[in-house]
Design a protein around this motif. Structure first.
Motif, short mmCIF file in Angstrom:
data_model
loop_
_atom_site.label_atom_id
_atom_site.label_comp_id
_atom_site.label_asym_id
_atom_site.label_seq_id
_atom_site.Cartn_x
_atom_site.Cartn_y
_atom_site.Cartn_z
N GLN A 125 17.06 55.57 -11.04
CA GLN A 125 16.93 56.42 -9.87
C GLN A 125 17.37 55.63 -8.64
N PRO A 126 18.68 55.48 -8.47
CA PRO A 126 19.18 54.68 -7.35
C PRO A 126 18.80 55.28 -6.00
N GLN A 127 18.54 54.41 -5.04
CA GLN A 127 18.19 54.88 -3.71
C GLN A 127 19.38 55.53 -3.04
N THR A 128 19.14 56.62 -2.35
CA THR A 128 20.18 57.27 -1.57
C THR A 128 19.86 57.25 -0.08
N ARG A 129 18.63 56.87 0.26
CA ARG A 129 18.23 56.75 1.67
C ARG A 129 17.44 55.47 1.88
N LEU A 130 17.66 54.86 3.04
CA LEU A 130 16.91 53.69 3.43
C LEU A 130 16.34 53.94 4.82
N SER A 131 15.15 53.41 5.08
CA SER A 131 14.55 53.61 6.40
C SER A 131 13.72 52.40 6.78
N VAL A 132 13.76 52.10 8.06
CA VAL A 132 12.91 51.07 8.66
C VAL A 132 12.44 51.63 9.99
N GLY A 133 11.14 51.90 10.11
CA GLY A 133 10.64 52.54 11.32
C GLY A 133 11.29 53.89 11.51
N ASP A 134 11.87 54.12 12.68
CA ASP A 134 12.52 55.41 12.97
C ASP A 134 14.02 55.37 12.71
N LEU A 135 14.48 54.30 12.06
CA LEU A 135 15.89 54.17 11.72
C LEU A 135 16.11 54.58 10.27
N GLU A 136 17.07 55.46 10.03
CA GLU A 136 17.34 55.95 8.69
C GLU A 136 18.84 55.95 8.43
N ILE A 137 19.21 55.62 7.17
CA ILE A 137 20.61 55.79 6.78
C ILE A 137 20.66 56.54 5.45
N ASP A 138 21.63 57.42 5.34
CA ASP A 138 21.88 58.17 4.11
C ASP A 138 23.09 57.53 3.45
N LEU A 139 22.90 56.95 2.28
CA LEU A 139 23.96 56.20 1.62
C LEU A 139 25.04 57.10 1.04
N LEU A 140 24.71 58.37 0.83
CA LEU A 140 25.70 59.30 0.28
C LEU A 140 26.58 59.90 1.37
N SER A 141 25.96 60.41 2.43
CA SER A 141 26.72 61.02 3.53
C SER A 141 27.19 60.00 4.54
N ARG A 142 26.63 58.78 4.48
CA ARG A 142 26.95 57.70 5.41
C ARG A 142 26.47 58.00 6.82
N ASN A 143 25.47 58.87 6.95
CA ASN A 143 24.92 59.19 8.25
C ASN A 143 23.84 58.19 8.63
N VAL A 144 23.80 57.86 9.91
CA VAL A 144 22.79 56.94 10.45
C VAL A 144 22.09 57.65 11.60
N LYS A 145 20.75 57.59 11.59
CA LYS A 145 19.97 58.20 12.67
C LYS A 145 18.85 57.27 13.09
N ARG A 146 18.57 57.29 14.38
CA ARG A 146 17.37 56.63 14.87
C ARG A 146 16.67 57.59 15.83
N ALA A 147 15.39 57.83 15.59
CA ALA A 147 14.61 58.79 16.38
C ALA A 147 15.34 60.13 16.43
N ASP A 148 15.88 60.52 15.27
CA ASP A 148 16.59 61.79 15.11
C ASP A 148 17.88 61.88 15.92
N THR A 149 18.35 60.75 16.43
CA THR A 149 19.62 60.71 17.16
C THR A 149 20.69 60.11 16.26
N ARG A 150 21.77 60.81 16.07
CA ARG A 150 22.83 60.32 15.19
C ARG A 150 23.57 59.16 15.84
N ILE A 151 23.90 58.16 15.02
CA ILE A 151 24.61 56.97 15.49
C ILE A 151 25.88 56.82 14.68
N ASP A 152 27.01 56.67 15.36
CA ASP A 152 28.29 56.50 14.69
C ASP A 152 28.59 55.02 14.52
N LEU A 153 28.81 54.62 13.28
CA LEU A 153 29.11 53.22 12.97
C LEU A 153 30.47 53.10 12.29
#
Length: 225
Positions: A125-153
């Motif tokens: 069951q490989p991880q598809t999401r990682l989070s630390v505090g209010d920072l989240e990344i979706d490994l499949l969609s490559r989306n990054v959010k912090r406090a529900d604000t999208r961040i472009d990397l």
């Protein structure tokens, strides 16, 4: 966990069964290779503890090779009184996930079994999401959010953040980053890492007031709340 123990020595079998049962696990056991192979191929187990030498013409290596040929996936820990390197190599090549020589410490045996099961479950069951505090990344969609604000990397920034998040709470050295993010070795004193970490901080820390990426003096970096 449900564990299959295939061991012909009654003293060893009872010792392991008692310890694993007291630790809260369910243990099925067989005292010969034929019955052990039958159980292993017809029932579902989280792990198998398998003696290398068994009576009845079906030894541990035969059971291992049969299970792997059938794509039977439970992790297998091989037990053996044969502790030389060649025997260990033969067992691992036959499909064992780990090898413990007799005599052994029960605490070590239990820890190794539990580690094998955790690793097997994580791989299944490989991880598809990682989070630390209010920072989240979706490994499949490559989306990054912090406090529900999208961040472009940029791609390298994403890999850098993913590596830091997979090692959250741990000191990550520059050498680890060079090998894990850049995939090659060169002088760890180069400032390429510092430049990328600075850019990452500008995006995931500065707009939010509370830093997550911390510098550990003379060591590297750490991502934590």
């Amino acid at each position: 966990m449900r564990i299959l123990l295939i061991e012909d020595d009654p003293t060893v079998r009872n010792f392991i069964t008692k310890g694993l049962t007291e630790a809260g696990h369910l243990v099925e056991h067989a005292d010969n290779g034929k019955d052990g192979l039958s159980l292993a191929t017809t029932e579902k187990f989280d792990a198998i503890v398998l003696d290398r030498m068994l009576p009845g013409g079906v030894d541990g290596l035969h059971i291992l090779s049969t299970l792997r040929q059938q794509n039977n996936l439970p992790p297998v820990l091989l037990l053996s009184a044969l502790s030389d390197v060649d025997e260990k190599v033969a067992g691992l090549k036959a499909g064992a996930d780990d090898y413990v020589a007799k005599p052994f410490s029960f605490n070590e045996l239990q820890a190794r079994i539990e580690a094998l099961v955790r690793r097997n479950r994580n791989e299944a069951q490989p991880q598809t999401r990682l989070s630390v505090g209010d920072l989240e990344i979706d490994l499949l969609s490559r989306n990054v959010k912090r406090a529900d604000t999208r961040i472009d990397l940029q791609p390298r920034e994403f890999r850098l953040l993913e590596f830091l998040m997979r090692h959250a709470g741990q000191v990550v050295t520059r050498t680890m980053l060079l090998e894990g993010v850049w995939d090659y070795h060169f002088d760890p004193q180069t400032n390429v890492i510092d430049v990328h970490v600075s850019r990452l901080r500008q995006k995931i820390d500065k707009p939010f007031g509370r830093p997550l990426v911390h510098t550990v003096r003379n060591a590297g970096y750490m991502l934590q709340e």
